[in-house]
Design an enzyme around this catalytic site. Structure first.
Site, short mmCIF file in Angstrom:
data_model
loop_
_atom_site.label_atom_id
_atom_site.label_comp_id
_atom_site.label_asym_id
_atom_site.label_seq_id
_atom_site.Cartn_x
_atom_site.Cartn_y
_atom_site.Cartn_z
N LYS A 11 0.81 -1.22 0.00
CA LYS A 11 0.00 0.00 0.00
C LYS A 11 0.85 1.28 0.00
CE LYS A 11 -3.86 -2.14 2.46
NZ LYS A 11 -4.71 -2.04 3.67
N TYR A 51 -12.32 -1.96 -3.87
CA TYR A 51 -12.83 -2.10 -2.50
C TYR A 51 -14.35 -2.00 -2.42
CZ TYR A 51 -8.09 -2.01 -0.66
OH TYR A 51 -6.79 -2.32 -0.36
N PHE A 59 -15.66 3.31 7.02
CA PHE A 59 -14.28 3.66 6.69
C PHE A 59 -14.00 3.71 5.19
CE2 PHE A 59 -14.38 -0.96 7.41
CZ PHE A 59 -13.84 -1.44 6.21
N ARG A 87 -1.24 -14.53 4.19
CA ARG A 87 -1.98 -13.93 5.31
C ARG A 87 -1.19 -14.07 6.62
NH1 ARG A 87 -6.19 -11.51 4.01
NH2 ARG A 87 -7.16 -11.52 6.06
N THR A 93 -4.53 -7.39 10.97
CA THR A 93 -4.80 -6.07 10.38
C THR A 93 -4.33 -4.95 11.31
OG1 THR A 93 -6.71 -6.97 9.21
CG2 THR A 93 -6.61 -4.59 9.42
N ARG A 104 3.14 -6.57 9.08
CA ARG A 104 2.45 -5.47 9.77
C ARG A 104 3.08 -5.13 11.11
NH1 ARG A 104 -3.33 -7.58 7.67
NH2 ARG A 104 -3.48 -6.24 5.82
N ASN A 114 -1.67 0.03 7.23
CA ASN A 114 -1.14 -1.28 7.63
C ASN A 114 -0.26 -1.94 6.57
OD1 ASN A 114 -3.00 -2.34 5.81
ND2 ASN A 114 -4.47 -2.88 7.40
N HIS A 117 -2.01 -5.62 1.72
CA HIS A 117 -3.31 -6.28 1.57
C HIS A 117 -3.05 -7.63 0.93
CE1 HIS A 117 -7.42 -7.04 0.12
NE2 HIS A 117 -6.82 -7.45 -0.98
N GLU A 128 -9.35 -10.60 -7.47
CA GLU A 128 -8.41 -9.50 -7.30
C GLU A 128 -7.28 -9.55 -8.33
OE1 GLU A 128 -9.15 -8.49 -2.60
OE2 GLU A 128 -7.45 -9.80 -3.09
#
Length: 140
Positions: A11, A51, A59, A87, A93, A104, A114, A117, A128
């Site tokens: 990100k 998203y 949010f 993951r 998260t 993270r 964070n 993704h 995705e």
């Protein structure tokens, strides 16, 4: 466990801090292989589309704003149990709840910033990946 593909994103909060290589190394050290990667600067429309599942969440606006604030690295990862492995290496998260040694815990600034993704299921991964990559861009 079977070889599978998953989607991963580094990100803007992480790319702004020049963490692309460090994060990719953590993914590779965990046994995942990058088979497609590109740097994009999401438009508002792209971020809202990607998203869309969160559109009704409070949010959503903040998420779109953050994702359009700078460059993002979108990637396809491949490996044994890639979805779960990705993951696990990402961590929780909320970085305060993430295990030591996860991306993270190591790099995230907050629950909102964070750093990464990753897809949460085979169906999500396929969707995705298709959102960002054509078949010819994935070189396994």
């Amino acid at each position: 466990m079977a070889i599978e593909r998953t989607f991963s994103m580094i990100k803007p909060d992480a790319t702004k801090r020049n963490l692309t290589g460090a994060i990719t190394k953590m993914l590779e050290d965990a046994g995942l292989r990058v088979i497609a990667s590109k740097r994009v600067w999401m438009s508002k429309r792209e971020a809202e589309g990607f998203y869309a599942v969160h559109k009704e969440r409070p949010f959503f606006g903040e998420l779109v704003e953050g994702m359009t604030s700078g460059p993002t690295i979108v990637q396809v990862l491949e490996g044994e149990g890639a979805i779960l492995k990705n993951r696990e290496i990402m961590g929780a998260t909320n970085p305060a709840n993430a295990d030591e040694g996860t991306i993270r815990k190591t790099h995230a600034l907050s629950i909102g910033e964070n750093s990464v993704h990753g897809s949460d299921a085979p169906e999500t991964a396929a969707q995705e990946i298709k959102y960002w990559f054509s078949d010819t861009e994935i070189v396994g």
